[in-house]
Design a protein around this motif. Structure first.
Motif, PDB file in Angstrom:
ATOM      1  N   UNK A 307       0.822  -1.210   0.000  1.00 47.81           N
ATOM      2  CA  UNK A 307       0.000   0.000   0.000  1.00 47.81           C
ATOM      3  C   UNK A 307       0.856   1.260   0.000  1.00 47.81           C
ATOM      4  N   UNK A 308       2.124   1.145   0.419  1.00 45.55           N
ATOM      5  CA  UNK A 308       3.020   2.294   0.393  1.00 45.55           C
ATOM      6  C   UNK A 308       3.409   2.658  -1.027  1.00 45.55           C
ATOM      7  N   UNK A 314      -1.241  -1.571  -7.400  1.00 46.94           N
ATOM      8  CA  UNK A 314       0.113  -1.933  -6.962  1.00 46.94           C
ATOM      9  C   UNK A 314       0.262  -3.434  -6.733  1.00 46.94           C
ATOM     10  N   UNK A 315      -0.816  -4.081  -6.307  1.00 44.50           N
ATOM     11  CA  UNK A 315      -0.729  -5.513  -6.034  1.00 44.50           C
ATOM     12  C   UNK A 315      -0.718  -6.378  -7.277  1.00 44.50           C
ATOM     13  N   UNK A 334      10.706   1.698  -3.738  1.00 46.01           N
ATOM     14  CA  UNK A 334      10.025   0.729  -2.882  1.00 46.01           C
ATOM     15  C   UNK A 334      10.799  -0.588  -2.820  1.00 46.01           C
ATOM     16  N   UNK A 335      11.326  -1.039  -3.958  1.00 48.46           N
ATOM     17  CA  UNK A 335      12.062  -2.303  -3.984  1.00 48.46           C
ATOM     18  C   UNK A 335      13.392  -2.197  -3.240  1.00 48.46           C
ATOM     19  N   UNK A 336      14.043  -1.039  -3.296  1.00 48.82           N
ATOM     20  CA  UNK A 336      15.296  -0.860  -2.564  1.00 48.82           C
ATOM     21  C   UNK A 336      15.053  -0.834  -1.057  1.00 48.82           C
ATOM     22  N   UNK A 363       8.680   6.666   8.260  1.00 44.52           N
ATOM     23  CA  UNK A 363       7.733   7.781   8.341  1.00 44.52           C
ATOM     24  C   UNK A 363       8.269   8.950   9.149  1.00 44.52           C
ATOM     25  N   UNK A 364       9.506   8.868   9.619  1.00 46.47           N
ATOM     26  CA  UNK A 364      10.085   9.933  10.446  1.00 46.47           C
ATOM     27  C   UNK A 364      10.200  11.226   9.635  1.00 46.47           C
TER      28      UNK A 364
END
Length: 387
Positions: A307-308, A314-315, A334-336, A363-364
């Motif tokens: 979902x990010x 995306x799925x 996302x993959x990295x 998320x920081x």
């Protein structure tokens, strides 16, 4: 009356300030004492603007229900369900007739999704659930909805001569810049009812075709790109028209990558440097790592945190999914992240091995403006605090 110890006789006056003490009689009589106090001013807060709207004004003229995935046509600016108007559009194209607004019969020149009215549509359905349609009906509308990118409708007669580049001052008089409007390529030529997509890379036009020999829209963001289409039909490449490179839209498995995207690891340059160092220590290339994780994603080995990935469907992404460069960079980022989660500590640089995880993980927000914090804590992890 005694004010602050001073008697106020008849026809006299006294200034009363915040904190003044008022006694309704001589002080010796033991009467009640009153303290005059100015109440603190209430801060003016900006209240949420509420608009009353009759649901009758938010209904599709075709199905007479509240809009679903609302689209707006121009220049008349009437609104319809995406699925309803898509069927109307298809019917007009099949008949090779001019595309008219189903509500006012004005000639349609443009149609696109209206994200502002989509929010109003959701608010109306939340306020009155009786207006909501069944899941089966909504699924049917979604299945026939074909309007993703803005569509330009060619309502003018097709010219029989080829237009060259416009001179300075004539640029705004160009109607359409589609090669298939004036010539036939690969057995297809536009007619008066042909709907066009505008390329988001070069600004050129191409016909919107359900039988297109090549993808015309990015699967991740629904934006239109013309390079793959014109390359597939072997036409349109000339000095008279703007045609962009096929690289703007291609299967992600066939894309090459030169460096870690700037958006990787939430734009934390320290984490990007660590990822590059890990790959170098492992004796691998960035392209090799990305190709491996594309394969893992295609084989559904990554099922959490998808979902990010801010991409449509995306799925369901696989190596054959056509993506633009921007969406591909999002996917690589996302993959990295997943690569870093699974890398062994022995491949990490010494200064990164002993770092503790930040409570807020990826998320920081502090990592974006505090270099010391970004360097000291590991942010390639899931949040354990916050939302």
């Amino acid at each position: 009356i005694v004010v602050d110890g001073t008697a106020v006789l008849e026809d006299d006056s006294a200034i009363i300030r915040c904190g003044s003490e008022i006694i309704l009689g001589p002080e010796t009589d033991g009467l009640l004492r009153y303290m005059f106090e100015i109440m603190p001013t209430v801060e003016i807060c900006r209240e949420k603007l509420k608009i009353s709207m009759d649901p009758e004004h938010a209904k599709c003229p075709i199905c007479l229900n509240v809009w679903h995935d609302v689209v707006t046509v121009a220049p008349c600016l009437h609104n319809f369900c995406n699925g309803c108007f898509s069927e109307w559009l298809k019917r007009c194209q099949d008949k090779h007739s001019r595309i008219l607004c189903p509500h006012c019969r004005a000639v349609v020149q443009f149609v696109g999704r209206n994200h502002f009215l989509h929010t109003i549509e959701e608010d109306i359905l939340l306020s009155d659930s009786s207006l909501r349609r069944s899941n089966e009906e909504l699924a049917l509308l979604d299945s026939i909805a074909s309007i993703k990118s803005p569509l330009v409708v060619c309502s003018a007669k097709r010219r029989s001569w080829k237009r060259g580049r416009p001179s300075r001052g004539e640029e705004n008089t160009w109607e359409l810049r589609c090669p298939q409007c004036v010539e036939e390529y690969n057995g297809f030529q536009c007619n008066e009812s042909t709907v066009h997509l505008q390329c988001q890379a070069c600004g050129g036009m191409m016909p919107s075709r359900s039988d297109s020999p090549a993808p015309q829209q990015c699967s991740g963001c629904d934006r239109a790109f013309c390079g793959a289409y014109w390359n597939a039909v072997n036409g349109g490449v000339s000095d008279s028209y703007f045609v962009c490179s096929p690289e703007t839209l291609k299967p992600m498995a066939s894309r090459t990558i030169q460096g870690v995207p700037l958006g990787a690891h939430e734009k934390n340059r320290f984490e990007r440097d660590i990822t590059e160092e890990c790959i170098r220590r492992m004796g691998r290339s960035l392209q090799d790592v990305v190709s491996e994780w594309i394969r893992r994603l295609s084989e559904r080995q990554i099922v959490t945190d998808v979902s990010r990935l801010e991409l449509n469907g995306a799925g369901r992404i696989s190596g054959n999914t056509h993506l633009c460069r921007e969406c591909f960079d999002k996917l690589v980022s996302f993959l990295l992240y997943w690569f870093r989660l699974t890398v062994s500590p022995e491949w990490m640089p010494p200064e990164a091995r002993e770092r503790e995880d930040c409570w807020y993980g990826y998320a920081c927000r502090t990592q974006h403006h505090n270099e010391q914090h970004a360097r000291r804590w590991n942010h390639v992890c899931r949040p354990t605090r916050g939302t």
